[in-house]
Design an enzyme around this catalytic site. Structure first.
Site, short mmCIF file in Angstrom:
data_model
loop_
_atom_site.label_atom_id
_atom_site.label_comp_id
_atom_site.label_asym_id
_atom_site.label_seq_id
_atom_site.Cartn_x
_atom_site.Cartn_y
_atom_site.Cartn_z
N LYS A 70 0.80 -1.23 0.00
CA LYS A 70 0.00 0.00 0.00
C LYS A 70 0.83 1.28 0.00
O LYS A 70 0.41 2.28 -0.55
CB LYS A 70 -0.94 0.02 1.21
CG LYS A 70 -2.15 -0.89 1.05
CD LYS A 70 -3.12 -0.67 2.20
CE LYS A 70 -4.25 -1.66 2.13
NZ LYS A 70 -5.29 -1.38 3.12
N ASP A 106 -9.89 3.34 1.98
CA ASP A 106 -10.03 2.75 3.33
C ASP A 106 -10.67 3.73 4.30
O ASP A 106 -11.59 3.38 5.05
CB ASP A 106 -8.66 2.35 3.89
CG ASP A 106 -8.09 1.11 3.22
OD1 ASP A 106 -8.88 0.28 2.74
OD2 ASP A 106 -6.86 0.98 3.18
#
Ligand code: ATR
Length: 283
Positions: A70, A106
């Site tokens: 990520k 997210d």
């Protein structure tokens, strides 16, 4: 069924074998009759750059990025959204005519899940954890106008660093504390939102909780990012004291829905995604 026009979407990460993204996205492709296919690809760290180039070369429409890529993915992209750049991590990439753009869904996913049960503006929140997931959620709670944000973490230095970064970038009041009962007691009694962004309570440690149950109270909305099991001890104990709860599947579904919006400009039916996820989790 795929055909010559099928658009490819995928997930890259390592490990990826337990990901729920394929069932969640495939349920939407079927429901909305979209000619797309979502593939899971295990990519080891040393193959990240080559894989990203390969996906671009193959005209992949977009992809999700998970552990451990990520943060590392950012340097391999052409553009990164302001949000993802602030968070320092990307979980969704869109390929726009050969330009790879990175996003982070997210934090938005967590906020949308929380907003099913509570407003955020002006509310005092405590966030447990200071890792990648916590970072995304911390910035979003601040950007949504939380009244105060306290970050609690086992390693208190990481909580302090994140709290001061969030304060500097958003101007909201923040504080930090250790994950210790005596420090948590007053803070939780004054909080209206509590989010667990650590892996505590996740399978196989299904009897663990980051917060002693005696500290929970009915004035809290408690969210857990852990979705396996769906009802963690934290959520069960929160329900027992009369607090509202938001499970990890809600966040998973919302962040997935945000990715679909970015890739396909659609408003996916959330209940279809949740049903697909629950079918797997309840097996
Ligand atoms: P992610 O990207 O999923 O957030 P991470 O960056 O490794 O993963 O962060 C994991 C978080 O869970 C951290 O806040 C970690 O606390 P430390 O910073 O002290 O390591 C927290 N965590 C993991 N296991 C824990 C445990 N057994 N007790 C308390 N906190 C834990």
């Amino acid at each position: 069924m795929t055909d010559n026009d099928t658009k490819l979407l995928c997930l890259i990460g390592d490990p990826v074998e337990h990901s729920l993204s394929p069932v969640m996205h495939s349920a939407i492709f079927e429901k909305l009759d979209l000619d797309c296919f979502y593939l899971v690809l295990r990519v080891e760290r040393e193959w990240l750059e080559a894989s990203v180039k390969g996906l671009k070369a193959l005209d992949c429409l977009g992809f999700n990025v998970t552990i451990p890529h990520k943060v590392a993915i950012v340097e391999h992209l052409d553009e990164v959204s302001e949000e993802a750049s602030t968070i320092g991590a990307v979980n969704t990439v869109k390929n726009e005519d050969g330009i790879l753009k990175g996003f982070n869904t997210d934090g938005t996913g967590a906020i949308k899940a929380l907003e099913e049960k509570t407003k955020i503006k002006g509310k005092r929140a405590i966030l447990v954890g200071a890792g990648g997931a916590a970072r995304a959620i911390a910035f979003h709670l601040a950007l949504e106008g939380a009244g105060k944000l306290v970050i609690a973490n086992r390693t208190v230095e990481k909580a302090q660093a994140l709290a001061s970064e969030v304060k500097d970038m958003t101007g909201i009041e923040t504080d930090a504390c250790a994950l210790k009962e005596d420090e948590l007691k007053k803070i939780i009694s004054e909080s209206e939102i509590l989010v667990n962004a650590t892996s505590v309570g996740m399978h196989p440690d299904v009897d663990k909780t980051p917060i002693p149950k005696t500290l929970l109270h009915p004035g809290l909305v408690v969210m857990d990012i852990v979705y396996n099991p769906l009802e963690t001890p934290l959520l069960r104990e929160a329900k027992n004291v009369g607090a509202k709860t938001v499970d990890g599947a809600a966040m998973l579904v919302h962040q997935g829905a945000e990715s679909l919006k970015i890739w396909l400009s659609i408003e996916p039916p959330l209940e279809v995604m949740r049903k697909a996820v629950l079918e797997v989790l309840e097996k």
